[in-house]
Scaffold this active site. Structure first.
Site, PDB file in Angstrom:
ATOM      1  CE  LYS A 145      48.056  66.907  78.203  1.00 50.14           C
ATOM      2  NZ  LYS A 145      48.203  66.657  79.645  1.00 50.14           N
ATOM      3  N   GLY A 148      43.233  55.348  71.332  1.00 49.32           N
ATOM      4  CA  GLY A 148      43.822  56.524  70.700  1.00 49.32           C
ATOM      5  C   GLY A 148      42.748  57.381  70.070  1.00 49.32           C
ATOM      6  N   PRO A 149      43.119  58.619  69.692  1.00 52.41           N
ATOM      7  CG  PRO A 149      44.344  60.501  69.117  1.00 52.41           C
ATOM      8  CD  PRO A 149      44.448  59.197  69.814  1.00 52.41           C
ATOM      9  N   PRO A 150      40.516  59.570  67.260  1.00 53.48           N
ATOM     10  CG  PRO A 150      38.466  60.666  67.069  1.00 53.48           C
ATOM     11  CD  PRO A 150      39.745  60.699  67.819  1.00 53.48           C
ATOM     12  CB  SER A 198      46.992  67.811  82.729  1.00 55.53           C
ATOM     13  OG  SER A 198      46.197  68.295  81.682  1.00 55.53           O
ATOM     14  CE  LYS A 240      40.599  54.340  68.007  1.00 53.62           C
ATOM     15  NZ  LYS A 240      40.817  55.633  67.364  1.00 53.62           N
ATOM     16  CB  THR A 241      38.785  50.947  62.249  1.00 53.35           C
ATOM     17  OG1 THR A 241      38.216  51.746  63.256  1.00 53.35           O
ATOM     18  CG2 THR A 241      37.766  50.016  61.667  1.00 53.35           C
TER      19      THR A 241
HETATM   20  P1  ADP Z   1      40.260  54.940  63.838  1.00 57.73           P
HETATM   21  O1  ADP Z   1      39.659  53.607  63.834  1.00 57.73           O
HETATM   22  O2  ADP Z   1      41.438  55.057  64.750  1.00 57.73           O
HETATM   23  O3  ADP Z   1      39.303  56.059  64.065  1.00 57.73           O
HETATM   24  P2  ADP Z   1      40.690  54.434  61.051  1.00 57.73           P
HETATM   25  O4  ADP Z   1      41.285  53.099  61.163  1.00 57.73           O
HETATM   26  O5  ADP Z   1      39.289  54.544  60.623  1.00 57.73           O
HETATM   27  O6  ADP Z   1      40.878  55.204  62.393  1.00 57.73           O
HETATM   28  O7  ADP Z   1      41.620  55.279  60.082  1.00 57.73           O
HETATM   29  C1  ADP Z   1      41.164  56.304  59.235  1.00 57.73           C
HETATM   30  C2  ADP Z   1      41.857  56.221  57.898  1.00 57.73           C
HETATM   31  O8  ADP Z   1      43.221  56.542  58.014  1.00 57.73           O
HETATM   32  C3  ADP Z   1      41.823  54.850  57.276  1.00 57.73           C
HETATM   33  O9  ADP Z   1      41.552  54.970  55.916  1.00 57.73           O
HETATM   34  C4  ADP Z   1      43.198  54.292  57.524  1.00 57.73           C
HETATM   35  O10 ADP Z   1      43.556  53.363  56.553  1.00 57.73           O
HETATM   36  C5  ADP Z   1      44.056  55.532  57.465  1.00 57.73           C
HETATM   37  N1  ADP Z   1      45.247  55.402  58.303  1.00 57.73           N
HETATM   38  C6  ADP Z   1      45.354  55.656  59.613  1.00 57.73           C
HETATM   39  N2  ADP Z   1      46.619  55.430  60.062  1.00 57.73           N
HETATM   40  C7  ADP Z   1      47.323  54.993  59.009  1.00 57.73           C
HETATM   41  C8  ADP Z   1      48.688  54.592  58.826  1.00 57.73           C
HETATM   42  N3  ADP Z   1      49.566  54.572  59.822  1.00 57.73           N
HETATM   43  N4  ADP Z   1      49.065  54.210  57.601  1.00 57.73           N
HETATM   44  C9  ADP Z   1      48.186  54.228  56.585  1.00 57.73           C
HETATM   45  N5  ADP Z   1      46.910  54.595  56.676  1.00 57.73           N
HETATM   46  C10 ADP Z   1      46.471  54.992  57.873  1.00 57.73           C
END
Ligand code: ADP
Length: 769
Positions: A717, A351-353, A674, A357-358
């Site tokens: 989209k 998924g997008p940043p 697309s 995910k992390t």
């Molecule tokens: P990614 O790894 O997808 O780039 P991160 O996990 O680093 O994203 O998320 C960025 C920030 O947004 C983090 O502080 C995370 O806790 C918060 N966050 C993202 N999605 C949610 C969610 N569904 N509920 C609560 N916090 C979220």
């Protein structure tokens, strides 16, 4: 005692030695006053008065620091050594006593008179002399310490006074005692003192022999080894090596609980190290290597949370929404528990940043009660970054996998491999294949880091990977992973996440107490639309952090008690708005259509512009388009050309018209199939001079026969289309099933028009066709 008239001679202070008459010695001289004295002597008759320093450590000598009785010597040889030092060879001539010492031009001149020996009772002298000779004979036969020259000089000596000098020179005795022998004027006293010394020496020698004999008798193999080791230790200590360090390392290696093979290897390296000097570079290479082996967890392990409900609660507590993902992870955890991790698939969050995910991965670790480590693969080109460099290279290190394991400190952490789609390979080896080995349960029980050289069992590690998109993931890796998609959030979801998670988190982090800061709904809308342009919430989090920081300053400064952030005052905290809200095209235009695209930052809209002008049938494509996009532009043109009659276009027009297709924001690379139907729409509009409805956006791939094929990323989209406020979105009929995933409020506000062929696209989008 008789004294001759006095004379003046250059004086040289000796450190830790006494020179006797009738002996020849060599020693080095480096101090400036001493060098000056040597020069002065060399310029004169080569005689110098030498006397011992009372304390050898003193570097700048004053007359009070030396014994006044010394020896007049004659320089026989002065040799230069590197570093302003000279080596003197000289013979001791006679004893002398300094009466006055003066400093002349930085070196000393002593006024001396000869100190002559006084003979007394001849019989007594003779008796002592014989005893001395016989004891000396015994010593000489029992110890290798006396040189052959010394022994023959002593043997042939007939003058008791000279004998004392030669014997004193060759015996290992304290400086003070030597000085005493030098001071002593009466020959009989000198002999008596010498006798005592010789007897002591003999006694020590006998004792040594006895010890050696008894030691030898009782030494069996082990003791022999011990004895040798002790001797080695003594040698190391003499060389300044750290023996205790090695003992300590050995103890740690043996108590670490390493696998047999690793322990053997560590001990082997340690014994190699034991033979080296601690200052040598190899010593340090091995030292560092052993530190690594000792720092890596071999047996340390965390125990997984027993209760699955607790684990699920942690997942829920940490994240808003993401229902499907949480459900999937719960299943995953259950299976993990039942199968003890055997054959668990490797999860890949796509998924997008900033969509979490992390943070979901770290929640999984928390839910399981495991350690969490993260390693970014972005830009990793070199296999050795994963697998390490051989330790023969200077400065080599283990790779990032083993580094992560070390940081985790346990054998079963959750290990996040971030951005697996950003791996690249070049001539320095293929990091993907190294990674494959890491992730393959058949191979990862004996993962070999090149630096560590010993196998490590990675099978207990729970690997999770993330990617922004599927494109960059090497195929074999992709096959091994279970993909879990995380999509971008809608404005509403972002607001909820901000309220429930980001604001509490950031206000606490900035030291604000409950109730000291409040964000109203309008402020969040403004921050999301005006200061961020993203699918996730990373920048939203950053902006909230910035607001909290500024608010903390205001509150700490006493300006205000509590702060409410609203749409009106957001600019006070964050400065001017960075993004104007995306808008749909303002008017229905000829040759311009709105497409929907999926990029790394989530969904976005793009306007495709086409102009048809007089020319010779050339096609020009601009706006940094990728190959796939160019090909779909050509397919669109070919379709329209082959069906020109049905749209009322003269077929000859194409031969005399140049087509220029441009996709604005030229610096951003764009690719993918697309945009096919959007390009076709803009082209047809340009040729027919009929405008495209500004309220319509579209996405879909086009074939040469005019079919519309499905596309990916529909949710993202749709979010983008909703943001700019279009009313109708044309989508491939095959994507209808994806509509379920689209949030309720968007489905209510947008009319999705599924189509199977491009003709229906034209009918819905072009006015008056
Ligand atoms: P990614 O790894 O997808 O780039 P991160 O996990 O680093 O994203 O998320 C960025 C920030 O947004 C983090 O502080 C995370 O806790 C918060 N966050 C993202 N999605 C949610 C969610 N569904 N509920 C609560 N916090 C979220």
């Amino acid at each position: 005692m008789s004294r001759q008239t006095s004379e003046k001679l250059p004086m040289l202070a000796l450190r830790g030695r006494v020179i006797f008459p009738d002996t020849t010695v060599s020693f080095d001289v480096g101090r400036l006053p001493s060098l000056a004295a040597v020069k002065r002597a060399a310029d004169g008759d080569s005689r110098i008065f030498v006397c011992a320093q009372k304390d050898a450590d003193i570097t700048e000598v004053t007359p009070a620091d030396v014994y006044l009785t010394g020896t007049v010597i004659r320089l026989k040889q002065v040799g230069r050594l590197p570093g302003n030092t000279v080596r003197l060879t000289c013979t001791g001539l006679y004893r002398a006593e300094a009466r006055a010492i003066e400093n002349v031009d930085g070196s000393y001149i002593a006024e001396i008179s000869e100190l002559r020996s006084v003979h007394g009772d001849e019989t007594l002298e003779e008796a002592y002399f014989r005893t001395a000779k016989s004891v000396m004979g015994e010593i000489a036969s029992g110890t290798p310490r006396l040189s052959k020259d010394a022994i023959s000089a002593l043997d042939s000596c007939a003058d008791p006074d000279v004998y004392v000098n030669i014997a004193a020179h060759n015996l290992q005795i304290k400086l003070e005692t030597k000085q005493e022998l030098l001071d002593c004027v009466r020959v009989v006293d000198r002999l008596r003192l010498l006798d005592k010394l010789l007897n002591d020496e003999l006694e020590i020698m006998r004792l040594e022999r006895k010890i050696n004999a008894s030691v030898r008798a009782s030494i069996d193999k082990n003791q022999r080894e011990y004895y040798l080791r002790e001797q080695l230790k003594a040698i190391h200590a003499e060389l300044g090596d750290d023996v205790e360090e090695k003992d300590e390392l050995e103890r740690r290696i043996k108590s670490k609980g390493m696998p047999e093979e690793v322990e053997q290897k560590a001990l082997k390296e340690l014994s190699r190290m034991g033979k080296m000097q601690s200052s040598s570079p190899e010593y340090n290479v091995i030292r560092m290597y052993l530190d690594w082996l000792l720092d890596i967890p071999w047996t340390e392990k965390t125990v997984d949370t027993e209760n699955l409900k607790d684990a699920v609660k942690i997942l829920n507590d940490d994240h808003y929404g993401l229902e499907k993902i949480k459900e999937r992870i719960t299943e995953y955890l259950a299976v993990l528990k039942l199968t003890d991790g055997l054959n668990a698939p490797i999860l890949c969050f796509v998924g997008p940043p900033g969509v979490g995910k992390t943070s979901v991965a770290s929640s999984i670790a928390r839910a399981l009660g495991r350690k969490f480590v993260r390693m970014s693969l972005g830009g990793v080109k070199d296999e050795s970054e994963i697998r390490g460099h051989r330790k023969t290279y200077i400065g080599s290190m283990p790779g990032r996998i083993m580094n992560g394991i070390k940081n985790a400190g346990s054998t079963n952490p959750v290990f996040l491999l971030d951005e697996i789609d950003k791996l690249s390979s070049d001539m320095r080896g293929d990091p993907a294949s190294a990674l494959l080995e890491v992730l393959d349960p058949a191979q990862n029980t004996t993962f070999r880091d090149r630096y560590l050289e010993v196998p490590y069992d990675l099978s207990k590690v729970l690997f999770i990977t993330t990617a922004n998109g599927l494109d960059g993931i090497p195929r074999p890796l992709l096959d091994r992973m279970e993909l879990i998609e995380l999509n971008g959030y809608t404005q509403e979801e972002k607001k909820e996440i901000a309220k429930r998670y980001l604001i509490p988190k950031k206000s606490t982090a900035n030291g604000l107490k409950e109730g000291q800061i409040r964000f109203d709904d309008g402020s969040l809308d403004t921050i999301i639309a005006g200061y961020t342009m993203e699918a996730g919430v990373r920048n939203l989090e950053r902006n909230i952090d910035a607001v909290c920081r500024k608010a903390a300053v205001k509150i700490a400064g006493g300006d205000e008690q509590d702060i409410t952030v609203s749409a009106d005052n957001v600019e006070d905290f964050l400065g001017a708005r960075r993004y104007e809200a995306d808008k749909a095209l303002q008017r229905d235009e000829v040759g311009a259509a709105t497409g929907l695209a999926w990029t790394a930052v989530g969904g976005t809209t793009l306007t495709i512009e086409v102009s048809a002008m007089h020319g010779k049938g050339d096609i020009l494509l601009t706006g940094k388009l990728g190959d796939v996009m160019k090909e779909s532009a050509r397919a669109a043109i070919s379709y329209i050309r082959s069906n020109s009659a049905s749209y009322g276009i003269e077929s000859s027009v194409f031969e005399t018209t140049d087509i220029h297709i441009h996709v604005p924001e030229g610096a951003t690379p764009k690719d993918g199939p697309s945009a096919g139907i959007t390009m076709a729409t803009a082209i047809l509009s340009a040729f027919t001079h009929k405008p495209v409805k500004s309220s319509v956006a579209m996405t879909g791939e086009i074939t040469l026969r005019g079919k519309v094929l499905p596309i990916g990323g529909l949710k993202e989209k749709a979010l983008a289309a909703y943001r700019i406020g279009v009313k109708d979105v044309i989508i491939p009929a095959d994507n209808k099933k994806d509509l379920e995933e689209i949030p309720e409020n968007i489905r209510e506000n947008i009319n999705f028009i599924p189509v199977t062929d491009v003709d229906s696209v034209f009918k819905n989008a072009i006015i008056g066709l």
